[in-house]
Design a protein around this motif. Structure first.
Motif, PDB file in Angstrom:
ATOM      1  N   SER A  59       0.771  -1.240  -0.019  1.00  0.00           N
ATOM      2  CA  SER A  59       0.025  -0.089  -0.077  1.00  0.00           C
ATOM      3  C   SER A  59       0.977   1.308  -0.088  1.00  0.00           C
ATOM      4  O   SER A  59       0.493   2.362  -0.890  1.00  0.00           O
ATOM      5  CB  SER A  59      -1.083   0.119   1.069  1.00  0.00           C
ATOM      6  OG  SER A  59      -0.315  -0.185   2.277  1.00  0.00           O
ATOM      7  N   THR A  60       1.987   1.391   0.761  1.00  0.00           N
ATOM      8  CA  THR A  60       2.620   2.445   0.795  1.00  0.00           C
ATOM      9  C   THR A  60       3.423   2.618  -0.670  1.00  0.00           C
ATOM     10  O   THR A  60       3.337   3.773  -1.194  1.00  0.00           O
ATOM     11  CB  THR A  60       4.180   2.137   1.746  1.00  0.00           C
ATOM     12  OG1 THR A  60       3.582   1.546   2.697  1.00  0.00           O
ATOM     13  CG2 THR A  60       4.683   3.361   1.897  1.00  0.00           C
ATOM     14  N   ALA A  61       3.691   1.760  -1.628  1.00  0.00           N
ATOM     15  CA  ALA A  61       4.192   1.806  -2.719  1.00  0.00           C
ATOM     16  C   ALA A  61       3.105   2.442  -3.755  1.00  0.00           C
ATOM     17  O   ALA A  61       3.513   3.329  -4.447  1.00  0.00           O
ATOM     18  CB  ALA A  61       4.529   0.343  -3.334  1.00  0.00           C
ATOM     19  N   HIS A  62       1.751   1.952  -3.400  1.00  0.00           N
ATOM     20  CA  HIS A  62       0.927   2.601  -4.345  1.00  0.00           C
ATOM     21  C   HIS A  62       0.647   3.895  -3.938  1.00  0.00           C
ATOM     22  O   HIS A  62       0.540   4.834  -5.105  1.00  0.00           O
ATOM     23  CB  HIS A  62      -0.332   1.523  -4.198  1.00  0.00           C
ATOM     24  CG  HIS A  62      -0.458   0.460  -4.935  1.00  0.00           C
ATOM     25  ND1 HIS A  62      -0.672   0.322  -6.430  1.00  0.00           N
ATOM     26  CD2 HIS A  62      -0.150  -0.735  -4.648  1.00  0.00           C
ATOM     27  CE1 HIS A  62      -0.704  -0.856  -6.859  1.00  0.00           C
ATOM     28  NE2 HIS A  62      -0.226  -1.781  -6.048  1.00  0.00           N
ATOM     29  N   ILE A  63       0.572   4.297  -2.890  1.00  0.00           N
ATOM     30  CA  ILE A  63       0.225   5.566  -2.477  1.00  0.00           C
ATOM     31  C   ILE A  63       1.340   6.398  -3.049  1.00  0.00           C
ATOM     32  O   ILE A  63       0.933   7.489  -3.766  1.00  0.00           O
ATOM     33  CB  ILE A  63       0.227   5.698  -0.889  1.00  0.00           C
ATOM     34  CG1 ILE A  63      -1.133   5.001  -0.417  1.00  0.00           C
ATOM     35  CG2 ILE A  63       0.140   7.169  -0.535  1.00  0.00           C
ATOM     36  CD1 ILE A  63      -1.280   5.053   0.971  1.00  0.00           C
ATOM     37  N   ARG A  64       2.751   5.900  -2.787  1.00  0.00           N
ATOM     38  CA  ARG A  64       3.740   6.826  -3.437  1.00  0.00           C
ATOM     39  C   ARG A  64       3.834   6.981  -4.843  1.00  0.00           C
ATOM     40  O   ARG A  64       4.089   8.105  -5.402  1.00  0.00           O
ATOM     41  CB  ARG A  64       5.191   6.029  -2.742  1.00  0.00           C
ATOM     42  CG  ARG A  64       6.335   6.976  -3.050  1.00  0.00           C
ATOM     43  CD  ARG A  64       7.525   6.126  -2.146  1.00  0.00           C
ATOM     44  NE  ARG A  64       8.623   6.385  -2.909  1.00  0.00           N
ATOM     45  CZ  ARG A  64       9.060   5.805  -4.150  1.00  0.00           C
ATOM     46  NH1 ARG A  64       8.515   4.650  -4.428  1.00  0.00           N
ATOM     47  NH2 ARG A  64      10.319   6.106  -4.326  1.00  0.00           N
ATOM     48  N   HIS A  65       3.408   5.877  -5.472  1.00  0.00           N
ATOM     49  CA  HIS A  65       3.342   5.965  -6.768  1.00  0.00           C
ATOM     50  C   HIS A  65       2.614   7.095  -7.433  1.00  0.00           C
ATOM     51  O   HIS A  65       2.613   7.553  -8.281  1.00  0.00           O
ATOM     52  CB  HIS A  65       3.009   4.425  -7.324  1.00  0.00           C
ATOM     53  CG  HIS A  65       2.797   4.544  -8.702  1.00  0.00           C
ATOM     54  ND1 HIS A  65       1.713   4.247  -9.355  1.00  0.00           N
ATOM     55  CD2 HIS A  65       3.717   4.713  -9.826  1.00  0.00           C
ATOM     56  CE1 HIS A  65       1.698   4.122 -10.541  1.00  0.00           C
ATOM     57  NE2 HIS A  65       3.045   4.344 -10.994  1.00  0.00           N
ATOM     58  N   ARG A  66       1.128   6.919  -6.562  1.00  0.00           N
ATOM     59  CA  ARG A  66      -0.060   7.809  -7.088  1.00  0.00           C
ATOM     60  C   ARG A  66       0.607   9.581  -6.934  1.00  0.00           C
ATOM     61  O   ARG A  66       0.262  10.093  -7.868  1.00  0.00           O
ATOM     62  CB  ARG A  66      -1.233   7.489  -6.293  1.00  0.00           C
ATOM     63  CG  ARG A  66      -2.404   8.133  -7.111  1.00  0.00           C
ATOM     64  CD  ARG A  66      -3.622   7.324  -6.423  1.00  0.00           C
ATOM     65  NE  ARG A  66      -3.810   6.089  -6.710  1.00  0.00           N
ATOM     66  CZ  ARG A  66      -4.606   5.310  -6.175  1.00  0.00           C
ATOM     67  NH1 ARG A  66      -5.493   5.556  -4.964  1.00  0.00           N
ATOM     68  NH2 ARG A  66      -4.480   3.962  -6.414  1.00  0.00           N
ATOM     69  N   VAL A  67       1.174   9.740  -5.777  1.00  0.00           N
ATOM     70  CA  VAL A  67       1.550  10.855  -5.572  1.00  0.00           C
ATOM     71  C   VAL A  67       2.674  11.521  -6.448  1.00  0.00           C
ATOM     72  O   VAL A  67       2.384  12.543  -7.073  1.00  0.00           O
ATOM     73  CB  VAL A  67       2.133  10.995  -4.152  1.00  0.00           C
ATOM     74  CG1 VAL A  67       2.853  12.103  -3.560  1.00  0.00           C
ATOM     75  CG2 VAL A  67       1.230  10.804  -2.970  1.00  0.00           C
ATOM     76  N   LEU A  68       3.493  10.616  -6.827  1.00  0.00           N
ATOM     77  CA  LEU A  68       4.484  10.867  -7.747  1.00  0.00           C
ATOM     78  C   LEU A  68       3.844  11.178  -9.339  1.00  0.00           C
ATOM     79  O   LEU A  68       4.650  12.176  -9.768  1.00  0.00           O
ATOM     80  CB  LEU A  68       5.466   9.763  -7.992  1.00  0.00           C
ATOM     81  CG  LEU A  68       6.767   9.605  -6.627  1.00  0.00           C
ATOM     82  CD1 LEU A  68       7.791   8.425  -7.192  1.00  0.00           C
ATOM     83  CD2 LEU A  68       7.448  10.847  -6.800  1.00  0.00           C
ATOM     84  N   LYS A  69       2.933  10.439  -9.571  1.00  0.00           N
ATOM     85  CA  LYS A  69       2.334  10.441 -10.693  1.00  0.00           C
ATOM     86  C   LYS A  69       1.582  12.022 -10.851  1.00  0.00           C
ATOM     87  O   LYS A  69       1.936  12.646 -12.006  1.00  0.00           O
ATOM     88  CB  LYS A  69       1.282   9.555 -10.951  1.00  0.00           C
ATOM     89  CG  LYS A  69       1.236   8.979 -12.601  1.00  0.00           C
ATOM     90  CD  LYS A  69       0.218   7.944 -12.551  1.00  0.00           C
ATOM     91  CE  LYS A  69       0.330   7.228 -13.894  1.00  0.00           C
ATOM     92  NZ  LYS A  69      -0.704   6.152 -14.029  1.00  0.00           N
ATOM     93  N   GLU A  70       1.050  12.267  -9.811  1.00  0.00           N
ATOM     94  CA  GLU A  70       0.219  13.535  -9.784  1.00  0.00           C
ATOM     95  C   GLU A  70       1.408  14.533 -10.048  1.00  0.00           C
ATOM     96  O   GLU A  70       1.251  15.605 -10.588  1.00  0.00           O
ATOM     97  CB  GLU A  70      -0.481  13.721  -8.671  1.00  0.00           C
ATOM     98  CG  GLU A  70      -1.769  13.224  -8.581  1.00  0.00           C
ATOM     99  CD  GLU A  70      -2.568  12.895  -7.280  1.00  0.00           C
ATOM    100  OE1 GLU A  70      -1.949  13.441  -6.463  1.00  0.00           O
ATOM    101  OE2 GLU A  70      -3.572  12.096  -7.112  1.00  0.00           O
ATOM    102  N   ARG A  71       2.548  14.558  -9.078  1.00  0.00           N
ATOM    103  CA  ARG A  71       3.411  15.578  -9.217  1.00  0.00           C
ATOM    104  C   ARG A  71       3.813  15.752 -10.884  1.00  0.00           C
ATOM    105  O   ARG A  71       4.086  16.836 -11.215  1.00  0.00           O
ATOM    106  CB  ARG A  71       4.331  15.135  -8.265  1.00  0.00           C
ATOM    107  CG  ARG A  71       5.220  16.467  -7.834  1.00  0.00           C
ATOM    108  CD  ARG A  71       6.326  15.978  -6.779  1.00  0.00           C
ATOM    109  NE  ARG A  71       5.784  15.686  -5.539  1.00  0.00           N
ATOM    110  CZ  ARG A  71       6.350  14.934  -4.573  1.00  0.00           C
ATOM    111  NH1 ARG A  71       7.618  14.548  -4.772  1.00  0.00           N
ATOM    112  NH2 ARG A  71       6.059  14.569  -3.480  1.00  0.00           N
ATOM    113  N   GLN A  72       4.241  14.679 -11.063  1.00  0.00           N
ATOM    114  CA  GLN A  72       4.646  14.839 -12.635  1.00  0.00           C
ATOM    115  C   GLN A  72       3.767  15.392 -13.445  1.00  0.00           C
ATOM    116  O   GLN A  72       4.277  16.022 -14.498  1.00  0.00           O
ATOM    117  CB  GLN A  72       4.969  13.129 -12.996  1.00  0.00           C
ATOM    118  CG  GLN A  72       6.192  13.099 -13.924  1.00  0.00           C
ATOM    119  CD  GLN A  72       6.100  11.671 -14.413  1.00  0.00           C
ATOM    120  OE1 GLN A  72       5.683  10.655 -13.657  1.00  0.00           O
ATOM    121  NE2 GLN A  72       6.430  11.273 -15.660  1.00  0.00           N
ATOM    122  N   ILE A  73       2.404  15.061 -13.510  1.00  0.00           N
ATOM    123  CA  ILE A  73       1.378  15.642 -14.277  1.00  0.00           C
ATOM    124  C   ILE A  73       1.567  17.040 -14.222  1.00  0.00           C
ATOM    125  O   ILE A  73       1.609  17.923 -15.030  1.00  0.00           O
ATOM    126  CB  ILE A  73      -0.046  14.643 -14.076  1.00  0.00           C
ATOM    127  CG1 ILE A  73       0.048  13.544 -14.493  1.00  0.00           C
ATOM    128  CG2 ILE A  73      -0.940  15.793 -14.751  1.00  0.00           C
ATOM    129  CD1 ILE A  73      -0.985  12.839 -14.112  1.00  0.00           C
TER     130      ILE A  73
END
Lengths: 441, 639
Positions: free
Chosen positions: B485-499
């Protein structure tokens, strides 16, 4: 925050001091915990990969026992370590907590010195010209001092070597201290440390060259350089001779020369180890022995001068590669030697991106460090294997070390090339320099 | 022109690199297939060889056997005595046996031992007697031993075996041709009795809180070889089985087996087989492939478990070559029945053969697989498939490692109005190892934690191994869940930041893009594959069979599985991985053999605590951590 002050009075690496405390505290706790496990330290101390005839703590205890009872310690061919170590442990060997504390502190001291060396190197490199990279970026800075220190302190080789109480640790400390003092341009202490390392395990004598290179680096005139070199030579000899004299006073005989250096150079104790020589000399007919002995020992030293000439600009790297050569080709290598050069390697972390065989080298080290004890077990305990099994793993380990040396040397030469002819990052496509990889390989 | 040709050269180089990187996995799957087929070929008749006596000193069956009809009658009388003795409680039983040996004229004694494991406590008494050979200097000895308890569950005591020992003691006593002392040992308990005796014999007796082993008062020289007799009950038998797998899959020298087989075929004809429940050997039998496969599988099963199949296994820990001879009755099998008379001949002849040894058995093989009593496959022939399996792991790991840093920065070069992308040297994307190393380290820590939990007595009420296992499964699943779950949350945050970042600066002139490091699962999978290769190949040097079973179980899931964008598929993969995790395997074994789960678990723990078998530590400290990391890997975000 960063109020770590080195004896020279300069500010240490700008790492937050609480991080430093955390890393060193963790390293301390880990070692203390492992040293106090019931059987673990003595199992490790018996491993031939950790304790060699010239670094074994068991043999040191035997020497101390003989010494205490008035028997000349070098008679009988068990004890082959320097007399001053004997003197040191004569005082403390009866108190295991003191011995443990000494080992832990020496290991942490090496870590601390690596931290300081990185700081000095960073200061040096600010004055250097930066390599420009594609996209008009400058080269990323290397690892921080804390990373370098923790790579040393948490390297499994370092840990097991410390827990197994291998006395190579003291020689390692002298080597790192010599490099640190060299980087600090402290002639006297640098030469004393190298002399001490030489006194303890002989081979570090060749580290004279990189340390002199460190002492004479920067904008110093030719005359000055010559003067410093001569001074260093004299200092080194003086320190070494006084160490010998002290030893003579301690054990009251010159027999330690043949007992320590004779064993190191003539490889007379053929207890198996990770090295390449013991098997040779077991198998060899006696009349070939002296010839191959000379060849093998010359082979260790022969690299010192050419490497130093080619890479004189990178004395830290030279000391790494010389330590790696010692750790591979000396008569009694142990993983304590690997711990030393693997600790020195991150000091040249800027070359890592040019290395090509990292995966291979890591795997070779992993396989050999797992298979060596397994094959030893099959050979010595189960009896279903034989000496060839163990020696084969010694060869694999040797190949790993050699590939590491080749790879790092390639990487530093390649980086040197990048500095000499930085790639054009703008202008005419033809001069962009993109095709250099094609030309190079 | 020069530029263009160099451009295409660079391009070609890049394409070649890609070709190698992307064909390596295919090659590695081909290697898996080769390895599987090769493993299946091992028992085949044309791949294995016929065994032969390698040590010339043995001369099996050359000596005249002295065990005659009178001795047979004595043996039958002893059988009666042993039958009476077996009614006594252990202490008196041992004393009675000691007296029997003393009456033959041998020096005899008993040894007490106590053993506490984290679950049970065992007491026992061993009896032993030494025949000092008249012509020897007492530096070498052979052992004839019989456990009091037979491996045959239908009988309470190893009556014939013990009677045989006593009768042979009498026979040997009158012989003058022995060059080695002969020690007779009747051990109590399962294998812990003999282990206590052997420890004391070698001066390693322990007197700690967990173990008490009495010192031996009479001794002989270095033990060269041992023969363990297991002949339950008082009846006759029609098949003689040989058990030979020791602690952690150690094997005795093949000449031990060869000697007995040779004697059982010539001097004292007896139907002979490996182990107990498969078909005995006949000349035409090895032609039958499935039969050989079956036998080899049996042997590998015993070897992989690492728990000895009899008392002989404990001798192997002390570098003493030993086998167990096991008599059993296979109803309906046409071979002639044999009684103590024939058995006496077999055992005496074997002992006389071993007596001929000039040095420790060393000639023949220590590493072999048997597909019949007279067919073996040696190490040089059976190692390649497992090495190939290991290499297939490494190749895929190497390819993933390469892929994780490809996508080099490209510089658009405009030449003759046509843009060409060029790879820039040393500008590959960097690898982000943080997630992978954290997951691997954490799973190793949990593995060691589980092992510690299982082997320590924590002292809370109602403590059983099963409860502890369930607790550690709980911890593991929490770990996996939180990591994923940590990995998924981190992934989502990173993606948003990238967009956000992408929409913020859109500079078309920027011809060199920032590169995103490869997805975490790629690095993690690289680690898993490299560790599996390391694990399987190093294990194969210690216990080939265990390495084969583990290697063939994990190879396809670990190589094939990867996170999928379809959640369902990822879940299925995770379920398969859970099935091949140690708890999954435990439940599967329990179901297959229809045994209690707790029983199997205690068996593994006891094996580790009593005999020092490696099955439990291997599964807990190496196999499970890699498995946990793999479960995390398939559940990580895809991109």
């Amino acid at each position: 925050m960063s109020t770590n002050v080195v004896p020279g009075g300069q500010k240490a690496a700008n790492t937050p001091s609480n991080n430093v405390a955390l890393v060193f505290g963790a390293a301390f706790a880990l070692r203390l915990g492992l040293l106090n496990l019931p059987a673990f330290p003595s199992i490790l101390a018996d491993q031939v990969e950790i304790s060699t005839p010239i670094t074994s703590f068991k043999r040191l205890s035997e020497g101390v026992f003989l010494f205490r009872n008035g028997v000349p310690p070098y008679d009988g061919g068990v004890f082959h370590q320097a007399p001053l170590l004997l003197g040191l442990f004569y005082l403390i060997i009866n108190s295991p907590p003191l011995v443990n504390a000494l080992y832990i502190l020496v290991d942490l001291a090496i870590g601390y010195m690596l931290l300081q060396i990185t700081a000095i190197k960073e200061r040096d490199s600010t004055s250097e010209k930066k390599i420009m990279q594609y996209g008009d970026k400058t080269e990323e800075s290397g690892m921080s001092g804390l990373t370098v220190a923790s790579l040393y302190l948490f390297n499994p080789f370092t840990i097991v070597s410390c827990i197994g109480k291998s006395t190579i640790l003291f020689s390692n400390m002298a080597v790192v201290a010599g490099i640190w003092m060299g980087m600090k341009r402290n002639k006297g202490l640098a030469m004393f440390s190298i002399a001490l390392a030489t006194y303890l395990s002989f081979y570090p004598a060749m580290l004279m060259i990189p340390v002199v290179l460190m002492l004479t680096r920067g904008d110093i005139g030719k005359q000055q350089q010559k003067r410093i070199s001569v001074q260093c030579g004299a200092l080194f000899l003086a320190c070494l001779i006084s160490l010998f004299l002290l030893s003579f006073v301690l054990v009251d005989s010159w027999s330690f020369f043949s007992g320590v250096y004779g064993t190191i150079l003539a490889v007379t104790d053929l207890t198996p180890n990770l090295g390449l020589l013991w098997y040779f000399f077991i198998e060899m007919f006696d009349h070939f022995r002296s010839f191959f002995l000379i060849v093998f020992q010359l082979h260790v030293f022969i690299f010192a001068v050419p490497v130093s000439i080619k890479l004189w600009k990178y004395p830290l790297f030279v000391s790494f590669i010389l330590c790696a050569i010692m750790g591979t080709f000396k008569g009694y290598p142990s993983i304590g030697d690997a711990a030393l050069y693997l600790g020195l390697l991150p000091l040249s972390s800027e070359i890592f991106k040019y290395m090509r065989y990292t995966f291979l080298v890591v795997n070779l080290f992993l396989y050999s460090s797992l298979l060596a004890p397994i094959f030893w077990y099959l050979w010595v305990y189960v009896g279903s294997g034989n000496a060839n099994f163990f020696y084969a793993i010694g060869l694999v380990y040797g190949i790993g070390e050699i590939i590491l040396m080749i790879d790092t040397t390639f990487a530093i030469c390649r980086r040197d090339f990048e500095i000499l002819s930085p790639p054009e990052t703008s202008g005419d496509p033809a001069s962009l320099g993109w095709d250099r990889e094609v030309v190079q390989k | 022109m020069g530029l263009l040709s160099r451009l295409s050269k660079a391009k070609r180089r890049q394409m070649f690199g890609h070709f190698v990187l992307y064909t390596m996995p295919i090659l590695s799957y081909a290697m898996v297939a080769v390895s599987f087929l090769w493993l299946l070929a091992l028992p085949h008749r044309s791949y294995s060889k016929v065994t032969y006596i390698s040590e010339n000193a043995l001369q099996p069956g050359a000596a005249n056997v002295q065990f005659d009809w009178n001795d047979f009658v004595v043996a039958e009388a002893y059988r009666q005595t042993v039958n009476i003795i077996s009614e006594l409680p252990p202490l008196e039983r041992a004393e009675a046996l000691r007296r029997e040996f003393a009456q033959v004229g041998l020096k005899s004694a008993t040894q007490n031992y106590t053993l506490h494991t984290s679950t049970v406590t065992r007491h026992g008494v061993n009896t032993y007697a030494i025949f000092y050979a008249p012509r020897s200097d007492g530096t070498e000895a052979l052992i004839l031993s019989a456990p009091w308890k037979s491996r045959n569950p239908k009988f309470t005591a190893n009556t014939n075996g013990v009677a045989m020992l006593l009768a042979l003691a009498k026979v040997f006593k009158r012989g003058s041709h022995f060059s080695k002392d002969i020690i007779f040992v009747i051990s109590d308990g399962d294998t812990e009795g003999l282990q206590a005796w052997l420890k004391a014999y070698h001066g390693n007796e322990e007197r700690t809180k967990t173990r008490f082993e009495e010192t031996l008062h009479i001794r002989s020289g270095a033990i060269q070889a041992a023969l363990n007799l297991d002949f339950a009950g008082t009846g006759d038998y029609n098949v003689l089985g040989i058990f030979f797998e020791g602690v952690n899959g150690q094997l005795p020298n093949l000449d031990m087996i060869n000697t007995v087989v040779e004697i059982a075929r010539g001097k004292a004809p007896v139907e002979i087989t490996l182990h107990d429940d498969i078909m005995p050997y006949t000349e035409s039998m090895p032609r039958n492939y499935t039969n050989s496969l079956n036998k080899m599988f049996y042997m590998m099963k015993y070897q992989a478990a690492g728990t000895p199949t009899g008392n002989h296994g404990v001798y192997l820990k002390y570098k003493i070559d030993a086998i167990t001879l096991y008599g059993f009755d296979k109803p309906g099998w046409p071979s002639p029945r044999y009684n103590l008379f024939r058995l006496g001949a077999v055992v005496e002849s074997t002992v006389r053969s071993l007596n001929n040894l000039l040095e420790h058995l060393h000639q023949s093989f220590f590493f072999y697989l048997l597909s019949g009593v007279r067919r073996y496959t040696s190490i040089g022939l059976y190692m390649p498939p497992i090495i190939i399996l290991g290499v297939s792991f490494i190749l895929q790991a190497l390819s993933l490692w390469g892929i994780s840093s490809d996508l080099p920065l490209e510089l658009k070069v405009l030449s003759e109005a046509k843009a060409t992308a060029i790879v820039l040297p040393y500008s590959r994307r960097s690898r982000n190892l943080r997630v992978a190393t954290t997951v691997v380290n954490l799973s190793f820590i949990t593995g060691y934690g589980t092992f510690y939990l299982l082997t320590t007595n924590l002292g809370f009420p109602g403590e059983t191994p099963l409860i502890k296992l369930i607790a550690s499964v709980g911890i593991c699943s929490t770990l996996v869940f939180s990591a994923v779950s940590t990995a998924h949350i981190r992934h989502r945050v990173l993606k948003e930041r990238q967009i956000k970042a992408n929409s913020a600066d859109k500079t078309p002139e920027k011809n060199i893009a920032e590169l995103i490091p490869a997805a975490d699962w790629i690095i993690l999978k690289t680690f898993i594959l490299a560790l599996s290769a390391l694990f399987v190949t190093t294990l194969s040097a210690l216990n080939f069979s265990l390495a084969v079973f583990i290697g063939t179980t994990i190879v396809l899931p670990y190589k094939f599985f990867r996170p999928c964008s379809k959640r369902f598929l990822s879940a299925v993969q995770a379920a398969v991985l859970v099935m091949i995790s140690p708890p999954g395997l435990l439940f599967a074994t329990a179901w297959w053999f229809s045994k209690d789960v707790g029983l199997i678990l205690s068996w593994a723990i006891e094996g580790y605590e009593v005999l020092g078998t490696w099955l439990l530590p291997t599964l807990c400290c190496i196999y499970w951590p890699i498995n946990l990391a793999a479960i995390v890997m398939v559940l990580l975000p895809v991109s």
